[in-house]
Design a protein around this motif. Structure first.
Motif, short mmCIF file in Angstrom:
data_model
loop_
_atom_site.label_atom_id
_atom_site.label_comp_id
_atom_site.label_asym_id
_atom_site.label_seq_id
_atom_site.Cartn_x
_atom_site.Cartn_y
_atom_site.Cartn_z
N GLY A 26 0.87 15.46 7.28
CA GLY A 26 1.81 14.37 7.45
C GLY A 26 2.23 13.75 6.13
N ALA A 27 1.34 13.79 5.13
CA ALA A 27 1.65 13.16 3.86
C ALA A 27 2.23 14.13 2.85
CB ALA A 27 0.39 12.51 3.28
N GLY A 28 2.28 15.42 3.19
CA GLY A 28 2.76 16.39 2.23
C GLY A 28 1.87 16.41 1.01
N GLU A 29 2.47 16.48 -0.16
CA GLU A 29 1.70 16.50 -1.39
C GLU A 29 1.54 15.11 -2.00
OE1 GLU A 29 0.19 19.15 -2.58
OE2 GLU A 29 0.92 20.25 -0.83
N ARG A 30 2.15 14.11 -1.39
CA ARG A 30 2.08 12.77 -1.95
C ARG A 30 0.70 12.17 -1.76
NH1 ARG A 30 6.92 8.92 -0.32
NH2 ARG A 30 5.75 8.84 1.63
N ARG A 31 0.21 11.51 -2.79
CA ARG A 31 -1.07 10.84 -2.70
C ARG A 31 -1.09 9.69 -3.69
NH1 ARG A 31 -5.81 12.88 -0.43
NH2 ARG A 31 -7.37 11.21 -0.27
N VAL A 32 -1.54 8.54 -3.28
CA VAL A 32 -1.62 7.39 -4.17
C VAL A 32 -2.84 6.56 -3.79
CG1 VAL A 32 -0.09 6.00 -2.69
CG2 VAL A 32 -0.39 5.38 -5.10
N ARG A 33 -3.57 6.12 -4.83
CA ARG A 33 -4.74 5.29 -4.64
C ARG A 33 -4.34 3.83 -4.84
NH1 ARG A 33 -8.14 5.60 -8.23
NH2 ARG A 33 -10.16 5.61 -7.16
N VAL A 34 -4.74 2.98 -3.88
CA VAL A 34 -4.25 1.61 -3.82
C VAL A 34 -5.41 0.64 -3.68
CG1 VAL A 34 -2.92 -0.04 -2.43
CG2 VAL A 34 -2.02 2.27 -2.85
N VAL A 35 -5.28 -0.53 -4.33
CA VAL A 35 -6.18 -1.66 -4.12
C VAL A 35 -5.39 -2.79 -3.48
CG1 VAL A 35 -7.43 -3.52 -5.30
CG2 VAL A 35 -7.89 -1.15 -5.90
N THR A 57 -0.07 9.01 5.73
CA THR A 57 0.77 8.27 4.78
C THR A 57 0.61 8.73 3.33
OG1 THR A 57 -0.92 6.57 4.37
CG2 THR A 57 0.58 6.23 6.26
N GLY A 58 -0.52 9.33 3.00
CA GLY A 58 -0.79 9.68 1.61
C GLY A 58 -1.36 8.54 0.82
N VAL A 59 -1.57 7.37 1.47
CA VAL A 59 -2.11 6.19 0.80
C VAL A 59 -3.62 6.10 1.04
CG1 VAL A 59 -2.07 3.67 0.67
CG2 VAL A 59 0.06 4.93 1.02
N GLU A 60 -4.38 6.03 -0.04
CA GLU A 60 -5.83 5.87 0.06
C GLU A 60 -6.20 4.49 -0.48
OE1 GLU A 60 -10.04 7.85 -1.47
OE2 GLU A 60 -8.13 8.52 -2.31
N VAL A 61 -6.67 3.62 0.38
CA VAL A 61 -7.10 2.29 -0.04
C VAL A 61 -8.51 2.40 -0.60
CG1 VAL A 61 -7.55 -0.08 0.66
CG2 VAL A 61 -5.62 1.17 1.66
N VAL A 62 -8.65 2.21 -1.90
CA VAL A 62 -9.94 2.42 -2.56
C VAL A 62 -10.66 1.12 -2.89
CG1 VAL A 62 -9.23 4.62 -3.55
CG2 VAL A 62 -8.85 2.51 -4.85
N GLY A 63 -10.04 -0.01 -2.61
CA GLY A 63 -10.70 -1.27 -2.90
C GLY A 63 -9.93 -2.46 -2.36
N GLU A 64 -10.64 -3.58 -2.18
CA GLU A 64 -10.05 -4.82 -1.72
C GLU A 64 -10.63 -5.97 -2.52
OE1 GLU A 64 -10.55 -5.42 2.44
OE2 GLU A 64 -9.90 -3.41 3.01
N ALA A 65 -9.87 -7.06 -2.61
CA ALA A 65 -10.35 -8.25 -3.30
C ALA A 65 -9.68 -9.48 -2.71
CB ALA A 65 -10.08 -8.16 -4.79
N ALA A 66 -10.39 -10.62 -2.80
CA ALA A 66 -9.90 -11.85 -2.18
C ALA A 66 -9.59 -12.95 -3.18
CB ALA A 66 -10.92 -12.36 -1.16
N ASP A 67 -9.97 -12.77 -4.46
CA ASP A 67 -9.65 -13.76 -5.47
C ASP A 67 -9.47 -13.07 -6.82
OD1 ASP A 67 -12.20 -13.41 -6.70
OD2 ASP A 67 -13.09 -14.92 -5.40
#
Length: 248
Positions: A26-35, A57-67
């Motif tokens: 579904g994402a083809g060759e696209r890949r992006v790492r996101v925070v 989607t090709g989106v990999e959520v690799v981290g989160e932050a709140a402040d």
């Protein structure tokens, strides 16, 4: 998909070092790492559910932050391609994150790019983060599909704005009626500007310390620095100075 890095500053290094795997059909060759950086956990969870299905989607959520502090720690540890950044954050706001991550943005080999994602469409918020180095600004009314496309465009170095904001941003930077640069204000750091605004609004030092997650002693140090840089004598003069520039 890997579990998102918790915003506690202790996880993420392993995520950053792990080799990227090809996305699904579904994402083809696209890949992006996101925070994801937002102080509302439910919103982060919603964005993760909407765009973080990596195979589709090709989106990999690799981290989160709140402040701010969490954001700088997680971004530094994971080195994502794109950060989805809220404008209003405890600890100094999105502009402070951009300031502290400036070396990562200027890295020619592995630049970290920022896309503001906020409910606000206020002029000072939009211009503030763009001047700080963000590659775009979209509001939280954006659809999941459009947000995914915006993330990939920012990854590629494009500038991305919500349709209603695009013309506004161009006008703000190109207009001959734009206010001149305030050299006095530019002497202040982002944190000093925040303290300045709160002092001018009548906040006590303890209230400022609580709102900005800093100590009263640190507030006092910032106030002293502001007074010295602006060549003012007391908080009353400071309030008049800020009011005259419509910073309050």
């Amino acid at each position: 998909m890997s579990d998102p890095t918790e915003a506690n500053g202790t996880a993420g290094a392993g995520e950053a070092a792990r080799p990227t795997q090809p996305a699904g059909d579904g994402a083809g060759e696209r890949r992006v790492r996101v925070v994801l950086v937002d102080d509302h956990r439910m919103f982060r969870t919603g964005v993760q559910a909407e765009i973080g299905q990596t195979a589709e989607t090709g989106v990999e959520v690799v981290g989160e932050a709140a402040d701010v502090d969490q954001a700088v720690t997680v971004i530094t540890a994971t080195r994502p391609e794109v950060v989805l950044l809220d404008v209003h954050l405890p600890g100094g706001g999105g502009v402070e994150v951009l300031r502290r991550c400036a070396p990562l943005m200027s890295d020619t080999e592995r630049p970290v790019r920022f896309l503001a994602l906020s409910v606000s469409d206020a002029a000072e918020d939009v211009i503030g983060v763009i001047r700080g180095g963000a590659r775009g600004y979209v509001t939280k009314t954006i659809t999941g599909t459009d947000l995914v496309n915006s993330v990939f465009r920012v990854q590629e170095g494009d500038a991305v704005f919500s349709p209603r904001l695009a013309g506004f941003v161009l006008d703000a930077f190109a207009s001959t009626d734009a206010p001149p640069v305030d050299e006095d204000l530019d002497r202040l750091t982002q944190r000093e500007r925040e303290v300045l605004r709160l002092i001018a609004r009548g906040y006590a030092y303890k209230e400022i310390a609580k709102q900005l997650y800093i100590s009263v002693k640190t507030v006092e140090s910032h106030v002293s620095a502001v007074l010295r840089k602006l060549q003012l004598s007391n908080r009353h003069e400071l309030t008049r100075w800020a009011t005259a520039r419509r910073l309050v």
